[in-house]
Design a protein around this motif. Sequence first.
Motif, PDB file in Angstrom:
ATOM      1  N   ALA A 168      -1.583  -3.059  -5.151  1.00 38.06           N
ATOM      2  CA  ALA A 168      -1.456  -3.307  -3.305  1.00 38.06           C
ATOM      3  C   ALA A 168      -2.099  -3.640  -2.957  1.00 38.06           C
ATOM      4  O   ALA A 168      -1.956  -4.416  -1.326  1.00 38.06           O
ATOM      5  N   GLU A 184       3.254 -12.102   7.240  1.00 38.70           N
ATOM      6  CA  GLU A 184       4.949 -12.291   7.409  1.00 38.70           C
ATOM      7  C   GLU A 184       5.443 -12.740   8.406  1.00 38.70           C
ATOM      8  O   GLU A 184       4.570 -12.504   9.426  1.00 38.70           O
ATOM      9  N   GLN A 194       9.117   2.220  -3.311  1.00 45.08           N
ATOM     10  CA  GLN A 194       7.299   1.336  -2.425  1.00 45.08           C
ATOM     11  C   GLN A 194       7.098   1.057  -1.658  1.00 45.08           C
ATOM     12  O   GLN A 194       8.811   0.344  -1.406  1.00 45.08           O
ATOM     13  N   PHE A 195       6.744   1.263  -0.778  1.00 37.62           N
ATOM     14  CA  PHE A 195       6.212   0.863   0.434  1.00 37.62           C
ATOM     15  C   PHE A 195       6.410  -1.085   0.550  1.00 37.62           C
ATOM     16  O   PHE A 195       5.186  -1.321  -0.397  1.00 37.62           O
ATOM     17  N   LYS A 196       6.523  -1.818   1.417  1.00 34.57           N
ATOM     18  CA  LYS A 196       6.149  -3.132   1.396  1.00 34.57           C
ATOM     19  C   LYS A 196       4.543  -3.171   2.036  1.00 34.57           C
ATOM     20  O   LYS A 196       4.470  -2.477   2.719  1.00 34.57           O
ATOM     21  N   LYS A 197       3.788  -4.193   1.949  1.00 35.90           N
ATOM     22  CA  LYS A 197       2.215  -4.296   1.927  1.00 35.90           C
ATOM     23  C   LYS A 197       2.440  -4.197   4.222  1.00 35.90           C
ATOM     24  O   LYS A 197       1.415  -3.439   4.477  1.00 35.90           O
ATOM     25  N   ARG A 198       3.640  -4.430   4.251  1.00 32.69           N
ATOM     26  CA  ARG A 198       3.835  -4.659   5.976  1.00 32.69           C
ATOM     27  C   ARG A 198       3.631  -3.184   6.614  1.00 32.69           C
ATOM     28  O   ARG A 198       2.801  -2.944   7.473  1.00 32.69           O
ATOM     29  N   SER A 199       4.780  -2.417   5.913  1.00 29.77           N
ATOM     30  CA  SER A 199       5.127  -0.566   6.205  1.00 29.77           C
ATOM     31  C   SER A 199       3.510  -0.111   5.706  1.00 29.77           C
ATOM     32  O   SER A 199       3.428   0.580   6.577  1.00 29.77           O
ATOM     33  N   GLN A 200       2.761  -0.667   4.609  1.00 30.48           N
ATOM     34  CA  GLN A 200       2.102  -0.012   4.436  1.00 30.48           C
ATOM     35  C   GLN A 200       0.453   0.067   5.218  1.00 30.48           C
ATOM     36  O   GLN A 200       0.056   0.735   5.701  1.00 30.48           O
ATOM     37  N   SER A 233      13.030   3.885   4.522  1.00 31.10           N
ATOM     38  CA  SER A 233      13.288   3.194   3.561  1.00 31.10           C
ATOM     39  C   SER A 233      13.948   4.682   2.770  1.00 31.10           C
ATOM     40  O   SER A 233      14.803   5.252   1.264  1.00 31.10           O
TER      41      SER A 233
END
Lengths: 95, 478
Positions: B470, B478, B358-364, B439
């Motif tokens: 998401a 962040e 599950q990628f963090k929003k920032r990663s997405q 990840s």
Amino acid sequence: MQGKMIWQKKNCGACHQIYGLGGFLGPDLTNIYSAVGKGPMYIKAFVTAGTPVMPSFHLQEQEMTELLQYLRHVDASGKSDPKQFRVNYDGTIAN
Amino acid sequence: MEPLPINNVRLTKLFLLAGLILLLTGMLFGIIGGLQYIMPGFLKMYLSFEKVRPLHVSSVVFWILLAAMGGVLHYTREYTGQNLFSTRLLRVQLTLFLGTILLILISYIIGSFGGREYWEFPPLLAIPILLGWGLFVINYIKSIKSLKKQPVYVWMWLTGAIGFLFIFSESYLWVLPYFQKDVVRDMTVQWKSYGSLVGCWNMLIYGSGIYLMEKISNDKAYGHSKIGFALYFLGLFNLFFNWSHHIYTLPVSGDIRHIGYLVSMTELLILGRIIYKWKETVTQAQKFDHLIPYRFLWAADVWILLNLFLAIAMSVPAINIYTHGTHITVAHVMGTTIGINTMLLMAICFDILGENIQFKKRSQRQIANGYLIVNGSLFVFFMALVGAGIQRSRWQMNQDAGPFGEMMVSLAPYFIAFTLAGLFIFVGFSMITYPLLKSFMHSNYGSDNNANQNTGSITVNEANKLLKSALTEPVKVE
């Protein structure tokens, strides 16, 4: 064909083309052997001295002779200049 | 269902991981090569261009090959729902490849060549590659077991895997005196084999692309459809006979040119179909846009369209005499290997390495931005090469052209553009792959999660839902 192996071992093809195939940094060398004002001595000078881009290659006399033989063979096999072709209306070419 | 042993999965993922590292390394060498175009003599003492070029080319070619093999093996396991035939073979195969690739890169750095374009390393090193590939073929065939009623991608994987074995050997025929002593014969075989080699890896990658698309859309119709098989046979036909545009301008017989010309034109069928189906493709793209692997599949579709135009044009002999030996050829190669192959392989990497992540929003967001940067700069890169190619073509066709060096100086703006674009492609791909690699490493090479995962048809729907929510939630800074 020892000369061809020298061409490959020094990777001349990374910078030079034969029949338009090879690298793009230096000129096509298919017909350098018989080009007016160029030829074997000229090639030898370039290979030995190099240029700001091309390294100077330290070939032994024998290796140099074989490399030149290879380039003579390539030259005798045909012409690489694309200007030699005539274009037909159906998209084919002829020389 | 019983959970399957994890060894296979771990190993197939390592192929992709090693591939990604080679991709990033290869792009770094590419940037150095670009700098050598705009700053003649740059690093000449340590890594002159005849070293940098093969370092770049071999790294990225092995990215394609490793990731293509990894994808096929992983999907074969997922598709059959059973472990691959032999974990030991898989391990030996991976070790052979990684060891040989390392030796190849070292041989370039110390200036030990002996091969030819694309495989400039000393020819002895081709033997372990051939062996490793042989193990891949054995493992694949033994895992698939039967060919009865198999979908088209199983056939594509089979053809690509076996084809590569033979054609890679063919590309080494030059070691025999019969080929070596005649430069035209030698170059004809060389470029014939290279054309088909690319056809083989395309079979592997496109096959995985089709598999993945079926997985995403949950629609298994295409793999068994008539059109799927018709296009496969067309691809196979082109794999064998569509290569002579490489050598139109060599002193070869007119027949070779005519046949090549005719065969190439069958690609118009593929082009026509893509255009005809375009609206459907776009609708589908809107539906799956939130899935990372799908986005890459979609980018590949767009690049296929663009590259097909160019490829078909270049296959007309009358146009080929203008494009041959110019940077337009390079544009074609970069457009296909980055735009098509790498995009498809990225889709595969995200699907396989990213499963259960599950990628963090920032990663997405970072991945989405990287994606835009890659595609945008690839377009600039592509056009800069076409521009340089047109200029060079005018020089080549000009009766009283000036010297080569002068022409090269006049191309400087294009070289600057393509080096900068190359740098951005690297930045973009780094932004894309960094969160994936990070990840993935944290998930202990994906093994824990996968121990209880069998057929892999994990819940695309579930993933859909998660990713959708998401994406629609407001983004936190962040």
